[in-house]
Design a protein around this motif. Sequence first.
Motif, PDB file in Angstrom:
ATOM      1  N   VAL A 166       0.846  -1.206   0.000  1.00  0.00           N
ATOM      2  CA  VAL A 166       0.000   0.000   0.000  1.00  0.00           C
ATOM      3  C   VAL A 166       0.875   1.247   0.000  1.00  0.00           C
ATOM      4  O   VAL A 166       0.657   2.184  -0.786  1.00  0.00           O
ATOM      5  CB  VAL A 166      -0.952  -0.006   1.212  1.00  0.00           C
ATOM      6  N   LEU A 167       1.845   1.286   0.884  1.00  0.00           N
ATOM      7  CA  LEU A 167       2.721   2.453   0.990  1.00  0.00           C
ATOM      8  C   LEU A 167       3.501   2.674  -0.312  1.00  0.00           C
ATOM      9  O   LEU A 167       3.629   3.802  -0.793  1.00  0.00           O
ATOM     10  CB  LEU A 167       3.686   2.274   2.163  1.00  0.00           C
ATOM     11  N   THR A 168       4.028   1.593  -0.839  1.00  0.00           N
ATOM     12  CA  THR A 168       4.834   1.701  -2.064  1.00  0.00           C
ATOM     13  C   THR A 168       3.970   2.111  -3.247  1.00  0.00           C
ATOM     14  O   THR A 168       4.369   2.983  -4.045  1.00  0.00           O
ATOM     15  CB  THR A 168       5.533   0.366  -2.362  1.00  0.00           C
ATOM     16  N   THR A 169       2.789   1.526  -3.366  1.00  0.00           N
ATOM     17  CA  THR A 169       1.923   1.830  -4.506  1.00  0.00           C
ATOM     18  C   THR A 169       1.506   3.292  -4.502  1.00  0.00           C
ATOM     19  O   THR A 169       1.573   3.970  -5.543  1.00  0.00           O
ATOM     20  CB  THR A 169       0.670   0.935  -4.485  1.00  0.00           C
ATOM     21  N   VAL A 170       1.089   3.802  -3.373  1.00  0.00           N
ATOM     22  CA  VAL A 170       0.631   5.189  -3.334  1.00  0.00           C
ATOM     23  C   VAL A 170       1.803   6.158  -3.539  1.00  0.00           C
ATOM     24  O   VAL A 170       1.648   7.218  -4.149  1.00  0.00           O
ATOM     25  CB  VAL A 170      -0.105   5.476  -1.999  1.00  0.00           C
TER      26      VAL A 170
END
Length: 226
Positions: A166-170
């Motif tokens: 989630v952190l990486t994608t956003v």
Amino acid sequence: MECEGLSCASLSLDNHSPFLSKSLSRNPRASLCLRIRLILSSLVQPIYDVSAGLLRGAQSCPRRLSAFGRGAEELAVPTASVQHAVTSAAMPPMRSSNKHQGATLDSSTVASTASQMEKVAEIVRLARFDGSYTPSQRLQQLTGINEHDSLAWGKKQWNAPVSLPVLTTVRVLAHLSGEYDGQRATWRLVSQKAEKWLNTQQPEWKVVGVATVDELVMAAASWPRP
């Protein structure tokens, strides 16, 4: 005029010897031919005189034309000088051409754009089938996004555990929007897939002030970029 010519011819014949007169009187045809020759002679003589006068005048023309030509040349010299002066005054000094420099700049711009598009295309290829991203060495080389910074941002933003995907994608979405907005057409599709996937992960990241994917991307963009 014809009568005058005949009279002149008759007078000329009268002045000839008596023998010639008797001979002509016996031969009327010869007498007629002689009279015609005398008439033609009287007509041709004025024409000859006029032609001779024209010929003498023509012989003197080259000298006059030569003198006129020298005068025209003398007049042409200052005219050319004046024209050169006017042209020199009217035209500003030529500056060095920047065509080569412009071509170099254009080439650099094209090369830079091509390099950006290649990077965007490679970032897009690193996405998983559902549009999400996970930390990787190649992703860090292309975007500067690494696992350590993502976890630090998650801890500060939520003060609770949030998955690395989630952190990486956003953060990837925030990076693409901030750095490659001009190539949005290249990464729009993967962005749409990533937003759908993030919506499925709302229980992890949805808090007060961060209720939509757009707000989530804005929060990631406010984090200091690597």
